[in-house]
Design a protein around this motif. Sequence first.
Motif, mmCIF file in Angstrom:
data_model
loop_
_atom_site.group_PDB
_atom_site.id
_atom_site.type_symbol
_atom_site.label_atom_id
_atom_site.label_comp_id
_atom_site.label_asym_id
_atom_site.label_seq_id
_atom_site.Cartn_x
_atom_site.Cartn_y
_atom_site.Cartn_z
ATOM 1 N N UNK A 12 9.165 22.227 3.973
ATOM 2 C CA UNK A 12 9.826 22.623 2.862
ATOM 3 C C UNK A 12 9.341 21.948 1.736
ATOM 4 N N UNK A 13 9.177 22.846 0.658
ATOM 5 C CA UNK A 13 8.636 22.382 -0.722
ATOM 6 C C UNK A 13 9.583 22.939 -1.690
ATOM 7 N N UNK A 14 10.181 22.182 -2.523
ATOM 8 C CA UNK A 14 10.807 22.451 -3.654
ATOM 9 C C UNK A 14 10.184 23.657 -4.671
ATOM 10 N N UNK A 15 10.813 24.494 -5.459
ATOM 11 C CA UNK A 15 10.021 25.307 -6.341
ATOM 12 C C UNK A 15 9.393 24.568 -7.301
ATOM 13 N N UNK A 16 10.030 23.541 -7.995
ATOM 14 C CA UNK A 16 9.593 22.681 -8.796
ATOM 15 C C UNK A 16 8.203 21.939 -8.080
ATOM 16 N N UNK A 17 8.150 21.626 -7.069
ATOM 17 C CA UNK A 17 6.705 20.725 -6.363
ATOM 18 C C UNK A 17 5.774 21.859 -6.359
ATOM 19 N N UNK A 18 6.148 23.046 -5.730
ATOM 20 C CA UNK A 18 5.229 24.178 -5.481
ATOM 21 C C UNK A 18 4.600 24.709 -6.990
ATOM 22 N N UNK A 19 5.367 24.867 -7.946
ATOM 23 C CA UNK A 19 4.917 24.861 -9.350
ATOM 24 C C UNK A 19 3.876 23.930 -9.674
ATOM 25 N N UNK A 20 4.172 22.831 -9.247
ATOM 26 C CA UNK A 20 3.401 21.458 -10.143
ATOM 27 C C UNK A 20 1.930 21.640 -8.955
ATOM 28 N N UNK A 21 1.971 21.606 -7.810
ATOM 29 C CA UNK A 21 1.047 21.607 -6.707
ATOM 30 C C UNK A 21 0.439 22.920 -6.238
ATOM 31 N N UNK A 22 0.560 23.791 -6.869
ATOM 32 C CA UNK A 22 0.453 25.113 -6.402
ATOM 33 C C UNK A 22 -1.351 25.014 -5.954
ATOM 34 N N UNK A 23 -2.082 24.514 -6.622
ATOM 35 C CA UNK A 23 -3.605 24.759 -6.225
ATOM 36 C C UNK A 23 -3.818 24.024 -4.802
#
Length: 89
Positions: A12-23
Motif C-alpha cells: 500500500x502507498x497513499x495517494x500523496x506518496x504516489x504523487x510525490x514518488x511516481x517516477x
Amino acid sequence: MCWEGMPMPDGLVSAAEANRDFSKMLRDVESGARITITKDGKPVAVLSPADASMNVDRSSAHRRMMAMLSQGLPLGFCGGVDRDDVHSR
C-alpha cells in the motif's frame, strides 16, 4: 514514508506518496512490483506491470478482425441487418 535509496515494496502507498514518488514507483513496477494506491486508507488503484500476453491477444484479435473485414460482405447482401442479427453473432 520516504523510499529514497531503496525499492518501493509491494503493498500500500497513499495517494500523496504516489504523487510525490511516481517516477520511483514506475521504476519499481518495471522491475515487477505491484503497488496499491490508497486514498483515505481505502484502495483506489493498482499500479502493476503491463501484461505482455495481453498485447499478443490484442494483436491476434486485430489480425482476425482485419481478415474478416478484407473478405467484405457476402455477394447479394442487401442490408437490412436488425438488432437481433447483430447480437446473435
